[in-house]
Design an enzyme around this catalytic site. Sequence first.
Site, PDB file in Angstrom:
ATOM      1  N   CYS A  92       0.894  -1.224  -0.002  1.00 24.24           N
ATOM      2  CA  CYS A  92       0.069   0.069  -0.197  1.00 24.24           C
ATOM      3  C   CYS A  92       0.657   1.351  -0.086  1.00 24.24           C
ATOM      4  CB  CYS A  92      -1.066   0.089   1.027  1.00 24.24           C
ATOM      5  SG  CYS A  92      -2.159  -1.295   1.134  1.00 24.24           S
ATOM      6  N   ASP A 132     -20.372  12.125 -15.015  1.00 21.10           N
ATOM      7  CA  ASP A 132     -21.874  12.031 -14.578  1.00 21.10           C
ATOM      8  C   ASP A 132     -21.880  11.112 -13.483  1.00 21.10           C
ATOM      9  OD1 ASP A 132     -20.702   9.663 -15.678  1.00 21.10           O
ATOM     10  OD2 ASP A 132     -22.155   9.268 -17.425  1.00 21.10           O
TER      11      ASP A 132
END
Length: 224
Positions: free
Chosen positions: A46, A140
């Site tokens: 990570c 959108d």
Amino acid sequence: MPGMLLGDVLPNFQVETTCGQIKLHEFLGDSWGILFSHPRDFTPVCTTELGRAARLSTEFTKRNVKMIALSIDSLEDHHAWTKDILAYNGEESARCSLPFPIIADSKRELAVALGMLDADEKDKDGVPLTARCVFVIGPDKKLKLSVLYPATTGRNFDEILRVVDSLQLTAGRQLSTPADWRPGDSVMVPAGMSEEEAASLFPAGVYSKDLPSGKKYLRYTHQP
């Protein structure tokens, strides 16, 4: 397990992050977005991923893309981990924060709701870890791409950039990008499009590859 499908509108969730409280839709505005989840703070893979994302942040900004990360630890841990990530990048003295927020999903509520858990990888208490999920979100607010990596495999952020380039190029256009496409390469004309329509839509010209079947479905044109 609950999750998101392509074309689904991302919920306008409100979350606590390293940059304060955020509502997703307001945070994104008219931009594209990338939401990427992580199994845990202070973990090796990570750390390399967030470091790479930070180094490429200007490239995402050029493409009008806002990034937001998610990990299942607390804000306090996120802020402390940020220092390690910056040190990994060799930037600990140049800045004090990452160029994107990290969501604190300590109860895993968002990870569960969005289907981001890896059932095969568990923590010391036997609870599934958050997988390495990538959501690309359009202006959108709909999900345009979803990739789910296991906790053991780090993501390639150069590939994520390439995918964003393809998604933005093809949005609203009748064309597609072939395997291993890079910006500037030729793009593909839809197989069902007539030659007349293709000639009208692509004045730069359309060429096809001859195939044993005699079918002219491998048609290319220059990138618009």
